[in-house]
Design a protein around this motif. Structure first.
Motif, PDB file in Angstrom:
ATOM      1  N   ALA A   1       0.832  -1.209   0.000  1.00  0.00           N
ATOM      2  CA  ALA A   1       0.000   0.000   0.000  1.00  0.00           C
ATOM      3  C   ALA A   1       0.867   1.259   0.000  1.00  0.00           C
ATOM      4  N   ILE A   2       1.964   1.232   0.757  1.00  0.00           N
ATOM      5  CA  ILE A   2       2.874   2.391   0.770  1.00  0.00           C
ATOM      6  C   ILE A   2       3.483   2.583  -0.615  1.00  0.00           C
ATOM      7  N   PHE A   3       3.977   1.480  -1.184  1.00  0.00           N
ATOM      8  CA  PHE A   3       4.560   1.551  -2.532  1.00  0.00           C
ATOM      9  C   PHE A   3       3.569   2.158  -3.521  1.00  0.00           C
ATOM     10  N   GLN A   4       2.364   1.601  -3.554  1.00  0.00           N
ATOM     11  CA  GLN A   4       1.379   2.019  -4.539  1.00  0.00           C
ATOM     12  C   GLN A   4       0.910   3.454  -4.285  1.00  0.00           C
ATOM     13  N   PHE A   5       0.723   3.794  -3.010  1.00  0.00           N
ATOM     14  CA  PHE A   5       0.283   5.149  -2.695  1.00  0.00           C
ATOM     15  C   PHE A   5       1.320   6.176  -3.159  1.00  0.00           C
ATOM     16  N   LEU A   6       2.588   5.924  -2.854  1.00  0.00           N
ATOM     17  CA  LEU A   6       3.636   6.867  -3.261  1.00  0.00           C
ATOM     18  C   LEU A   6       3.734   6.943  -4.776  1.00  0.00           C
ATOM     19  N   TRP A   7       3.615   5.788  -5.451  1.00  0.00           N
ATOM     20  CA  TRP A   7       3.720   5.767  -6.908  1.00  0.00           C
ATOM     21  C   TRP A   7       2.595   6.563  -7.555  1.00  0.00           C
ATOM     22  N   VAL A   8       1.359   6.303  -7.123  1.00  0.00           N
ATOM     23  CA  VAL A   8       0.204   6.961  -7.739  1.00  0.00           C
ATOM     24  C   VAL A   8       0.163   8.445  -7.379  1.00  0.00           C
ATOM     25  N   TRP A   9       0.434   8.757  -6.118  1.00  0.00           N
ATOM     26  CA  TRP A   9       0.390  10.164  -5.699  1.00  0.00           C
ATOM     27  C   TRP A   9       1.406  11.005  -6.462  1.00  0.00           C
ATOM     28  N   ASN A  10       2.591  10.455  -6.700  1.00  0.00           N
ATOM     29  CA  ASN A  10       3.654  11.203  -7.375  1.00  0.00           C
ATOM     30  C   ASN A  10       3.648  11.018  -8.885  1.00  0.00           C
ATOM     31  N   ASP A  11       2.691  10.257  -9.413  1.00  0.00           N
ATOM     32  CA  ASP A  11       2.677   9.982 -10.846  1.00  0.00           C
ATOM     33  C   ASP A  11       2.300  11.227 -11.654  1.00  0.00           C
ATOM     34  N   LEU A  12       3.001  11.410 -12.743  1.00  0.00           N
ATOM     35  CA  LEU A  12       2.683  12.494 -13.673  1.00  0.00           C
ATOM     36  C   LEU A  12       2.288  11.936 -15.038  1.00  0.00           C
ATOM     37  N   LEU A  13       3.006  10.895 -15.497  1.00  0.00           N
ATOM     38  CA  LEU A  13       2.813  10.400 -16.858  1.00  0.00           C
ATOM     39  C   LEU A  13       1.402   9.849 -17.094  1.00  0.00           C
ATOM     40  N   VAL A  14       0.967   8.926 -16.257  1.00  0.00           N
ATOM     41  CA  VAL A  14      -0.349   8.304 -16.455  1.00  0.00           C
ATOM     42  C   VAL A  14      -1.463   9.329 -16.315  1.00  0.00           C
ATOM     43  N   ALA A  15      -1.366  10.189 -15.310  1.00  0.00           N
ATOM     44  CA  ALA A  15      -2.408  11.208 -15.107  1.00  0.00           C
ATOM     45  C   ALA A  15      -2.484  12.171 -16.280  1.00  0.00           C
ATOM     46  N   LEU A  16      -1.332  12.517 -16.825  1.00  0.00           N
ATOM     47  CA  LEU A  16      -1.301  13.477 -17.937  1.00  0.00           C
ATOM     48  C   LEU A  16      -1.849  12.862 -19.223  1.00  0.00           C
ATOM     49  N   VAL A  17      -1.540  11.581 -19.465  1.00  0.00           N
ATOM     50  CA  VAL A  17      -1.974  10.920 -20.708  1.00  0.00           C
ATOM     51  C   VAL A  17      -3.433  10.488 -20.629  1.00  0.00           C
ATOM     52  N   MET A  18      -3.836   9.906 -19.498  1.00  0.00           N
ATOM     53  CA  MET A  18      -5.167   9.320 -19.377  1.00  0.00           C
ATOM     54  C   MET A  18      -6.231  10.285 -18.886  1.00  0.00           C
ATOM     55  N   GLY A  19      -5.842  11.380 -18.212  1.00  0.00           N
ATOM     56  CA  GLY A  19      -6.817  12.288 -17.631  1.00  0.00           C
ATOM     57  C   GLY A  19      -7.081  13.512 -18.476  1.00  0.00           C
ATOM     58  N   ASP A  20      -7.875  14.425 -17.894  1.00  0.00           N
ATOM     59  CA  ASP A  20      -8.101  15.719 -18.535  1.00  0.00           C
ATOM     60  C   ASP A  20      -8.143  16.782 -17.442  1.00  0.00           C
ATOM     61  N   LEU A  21      -8.584  17.990 -17.778  1.00  0.00           N
ATOM     62  CA  LEU A  21      -8.525  19.099 -16.832  1.00  0.00           C
ATOM     63  C   LEU A  21      -9.324  18.832 -15.558  1.00  0.00           C
ATOM     64  N   ASN A  22     -10.391  18.037 -15.650  1.00  0.00           N
ATOM     65  CA  ASN A  22     -11.223  17.756 -14.472  1.00  0.00           C
ATOM     66  C   ASN A  22     -10.656  16.659 -13.581  1.00  0.00           C
ATOM     67  N   THR A  23      -9.685  15.914 -14.066  1.00  0.00           N
ATOM     68  CA  THR A  23      -9.145  14.791 -13.293  1.00  0.00           C
ATOM     69  C   THR A  23      -7.667  14.947 -12.957  1.00  0.00           C
ATOM     70  N   PHE A  24      -7.044  16.026 -13.425  1.00  0.00           N
ATOM     71  CA  PHE A  24      -5.607  16.186 -13.186  1.00  0.00           C
ATOM     72  C   PHE A  24      -5.306  16.257 -11.692  1.00  0.00           C
ATOM     73  N   PRO A  25      -4.301  15.495 -11.212  1.00  0.00           N
ATOM     74  CA  PRO A  25      -3.900  15.579  -9.804  1.00  0.00           C
ATOM     75  C   PRO A  25      -2.901  16.714  -9.572  1.00  0.00           C
ATOM     76  N   LEU A  26      -2.402  16.769  -8.361  1.00  0.00           N
ATOM     77  CA  LEU A  26      -1.514  17.859  -7.952  1.00  0.00           C
ATOM     78  C   LEU A  26      -0.216  17.898  -8.757  1.00  0.00           C
ATOM     79  N   THR A  27       0.306  16.734  -9.116  1.00  0.00           N
ATOM     80  CA  THR A  27       1.582  16.688  -9.822  1.00  0.00           C
ATOM     81  C   THR A  27       1.500  17.397 -11.180  1.00  0.00           C
ATOM     82  N   VAL A  28       0.374  17.255 -11.865  1.00  0.00           N
ATOM     83  CA  VAL A  28       0.227  17.889 -13.175  1.00  0.00           C
ATOM     84  C   VAL A  28       0.229  19.412 -13.026  1.00  0.00           C
ATOM     85  N   ARG A  29      -0.468  19.915 -12.005  1.00  0.00           N
ATOM     86  CA  ARG A  29      -0.538  21.367 -11.816  1.00  0.00           C
ATOM     87  C   ARG A  29       0.810  21.944 -11.397  1.00  0.00           C
ATOM     88  N   VAL A  30       1.529  21.225 -10.523  1.00  0.00           N
ATOM     89  CA  VAL A  30       2.851  21.701 -10.108  1.00  0.00           C
ATOM     90  C   VAL A  30       3.804  21.707 -11.305  1.00  0.00           C
TER      91      VAL A  30
END
Length: 309
Positions: A233-262
């Protein structure tokens, strides 16, 4: 009809315990070496100094950041001239130009299901590979384990095409499914190895009392899997929370997480160090809390999953 594997594995338990003790003794001896300790301290300092500088910068006024380096603040603080405030954090979270609060919530919406879904599926699959005898189980387990070598980058385009065909492109589902798919091979591997370390006598005793697979899973296995579940759970949480590539490719403006905005702030407003430093610490505070609160399970879970392949 599937059955629990039967074998005379009870005598192997003392031997496994002895092997684990020997490995732990060798690891303790290697880590207690003075040179290893010195190297660990040097690496810790190298990693910590930039982080401390970023933290100090995040509390300094914008004008002070432009006029002097963060290390000068200590002299000013001793002279009673240091100025610190939370203005940078307020501006980063709630100003209309940055508005990180919305993306902060999106990060939670993305991360929590992306941790829960693969753990649930991996638990069921790992139990099947470890304790249910069926034809081709070893081949399937090796095939699942081999999926870890597939780079994420080459899967993005086929996955994106499939999401477009299904009509779910740009939703949270695409990010949850993508992270779950990428995490399942490692999760199944870790949980399978941990389950195989559980003494067979416990499972056989439960079976003799009339317990089925469901009862064995929930009453025998699940309570013993806490370290392994916490480690993954720690591994996956850190990976997903800090992910930029998957969120940027698969998401859009309504789903972008913090990493995309930073990342956008770093590209479009690279000179606003007061916002970037505050935004960086806002993005790292949650993973830091998660890791510190679950770290006691982290090493136990990793060691349990690594001693048997």
């Amino acid at each position: 009809m599937s059955t629990v594997k039967t074998a005379d594995a009870v005598p192997e338990v003392p031997r496994r315990t002895s092997n684990l003790s020997n490995r732990a003794r060798k690891a303790r001896k290697a880590l207690s070496n003075p040179w290893a300790s010195t190297l660990a301290v040097v690496i810790a300092i190298i990693w910590t100094v930039p982080t401390v500088g970023l933290l100090v910068t995040s509390f300094r006024p914008e004008l002070d950041i432009r006029q002097s380096g963060w290390w000068t603040v200590f002299g000013s603080a001793f002279a009673g001239e240091g100025v610190f405030s939370l203005r940078n954090y307020e501006a980063a979270l709630f100003d209309g130009s940055t508005n990180l609060a919305v993306f902060f919530i999106n990060s939670f919406v993305v991360t929590l299901p992306a941790v829960f879904i693969p753990i649930t599926l991996a638990l069921l699959a790992a139990y099947g590979f470890a304790w249910v005898d069926f034809k081709g189980s070893d081949f399937l387990f090796i095939a699942v384990f081999a999926l870890q070598i597939v780079p994420i980058q080459i899967t993005l385009v086929p996955l994106l095409s499939a999401y477009v065909d299904l009509g779910i492109n740009g939703s949270f589902w695409t990010i949850w499914l993508s992270h779950s798919i990428f995490a399942l091979p490692l999760a199944i591997f870790l949980l399978h190895n941990f389950m195989k370390e559980i003494p067979r006598s416990l499972v056989e005793a439960a079976r003799m009392d009339g317990a089925g697979h469901v009862q064995v899973f929930f009453r025998v296995m699940l309570p013993l899997l806490t370290p392994a579940l916490a480690a993954f759970a720690i591994f996956q949480f850190l990976w997903v929370w800090n992910d930029l590539l998957v969120a940027l490719v698969m998401g859009d403006l309504n789903t972008f997480p913090l990493t995309v905005r930073v990342a956008e702030l770093a590209g479009s407003r690279g000179g606003d160090w007061h916002l970037l430093s505050a935004g960086a610490f806002i993005s790292m505070i949650v993973p830091l809390i998660v890791f510190l609160s679950l770290q006691r399970y982290f090493v136990r879970g990793l060691l349990a999953g690594s001693v048997k392949g």
